[in-house]
Design a protein around this motif. Sequence first.
Motif, mmCIF file in Angstrom:
data_model
loop_
_atom_site.group_PDB
_atom_site.id
_atom_site.type_symbol
_atom_site.label_atom_id
_atom_site.label_comp_id
_atom_site.label_asym_id
_atom_site.label_seq_id
_atom_site.Cartn_x
_atom_site.Cartn_y
_atom_site.Cartn_z
ATOM 1 N N GLU A 40 -2.166 8.756 6.322
ATOM 2 C CA GLU A 40 -2.449 6.876 7.126
ATOM 3 C C GLU A 40 -1.680 5.709 7.176
ATOM 4 O OE1 GLU A 40 -6.143 4.027 7.491
ATOM 5 O OE2 GLU A 40 -6.601 6.572 7.285
ATOM 6 N N TRP A 41 -1.133 6.322 6.415
ATOM 7 C CA TRP A 41 -0.113 5.350 5.751
ATOM 8 C C TRP A 41 1.224 5.294 5.883
ATOM 9 C CZ3 TRP A 41 4.277 4.538 3.039
ATOM 10 C CH2 TRP A 41 4.847 3.427 3.341
ATOM 11 N N VAL A 42 1.689 6.324 5.870
ATOM 12 C CA VAL A 42 3.363 6.356 6.685
ATOM 13 C C VAL A 42 3.131 6.648 8.125
ATOM 14 C CG1 VAL A 42 4.177 8.650 7.228
ATOM 15 C CG2 VAL A 42 3.475 8.376 5.386
ATOM 16 N N PRO B 165 -8.995 -4.886 -2.897
ATOM 17 C CA PRO B 165 -8.793 -3.424 -3.946
ATOM 18 C C PRO B 165 -8.890 -2.582 -2.933
ATOM 19 C CG PRO B 165 -10.721 -4.810 -4.804
ATOM 20 C CD PRO B 165 -9.868 -5.755 -3.657
ATOM 21 N N ARG B 166 -9.798 -2.406 -1.277
ATOM 22 C CA ARG B 166 -10.466 -1.656 -0.722
ATOM 23 C C ARG B 166 -8.954 -1.228 0.298
ATOM 24 N NH1 ARG B 166 -14.746 -4.894 2.100
ATOM 25 N NH2 ARG B 166 -13.112 -6.445 2.124
ATOM 26 N N LEU B 167 -7.600 -2.204 0.315
ATOM 27 C CA LEU B 167 -6.771 -1.453 1.370
ATOM 28 C C LEU B 167 -5.393 0.000 0.251
ATOM 29 C CD1 LEU B 167 -5.205 -4.681 1.816
ATOM 30 C CD2 LEU B 167 -5.651 -3.396 3.382
ATOM 31 N N ALA B 168 -5.999 -0.026 -1.522
ATOM 32 C CA ALA B 168 -5.720 0.973 -1.853
ATOM 33 C C ALA B 168 -6.602 2.286 -2.079
ATOM 34 C CB ALA B 168 -5.632 1.074 -3.812
ATOM 35 N N GLN B 169 -7.243 2.362 -0.875
ATOM 36 C CA GLN B 169 -7.880 3.464 -0.281
ATOM 37 C C GLN B 169 -6.967 4.034 0.672
ATOM 38 O OE1 GLN B 169 -11.764 2.176 -0.310
ATOM 39 N NE2 GLN B 169 -12.470 1.623 -2.878
ATOM 40 N N THR B 170 -6.117 3.119 0.968
ATOM 41 C CA THR B 170 -5.145 4.315 2.259
ATOM 42 C C THR B 170 -5.129 5.274 1.986
ATOM 43 O OG1 THR B 170 -5.114 2.232 3.028
ATOM 44 C CG2 THR B 170 -3.853 3.877 4.155
#
Length: 60
Positions: free
Chosen positions: A41-43, A32-37
């Motif tokens: 930054e993800w782009v 679930p920490r991946l949803a904090q990106t």
Amino acid sequence: MPSETGFTDYRVAADRAADVESEQRTGRFVDPRLAQTVFGEWVCQWAGALDVSAATWAKV
């Protein structure tokens, strides 16, 4: 992994822990920490993974 809260009793919490452990063993666990990106930054990560020519980027 950080703790999860809000379980109504011990059995519900134990069931969730067992589910997470099973997901980790089978490779289906999504942290679930991946949803904090942050989106920007993800782009950058996504764009860096693309294999396109400079001409294609120039069209964007």
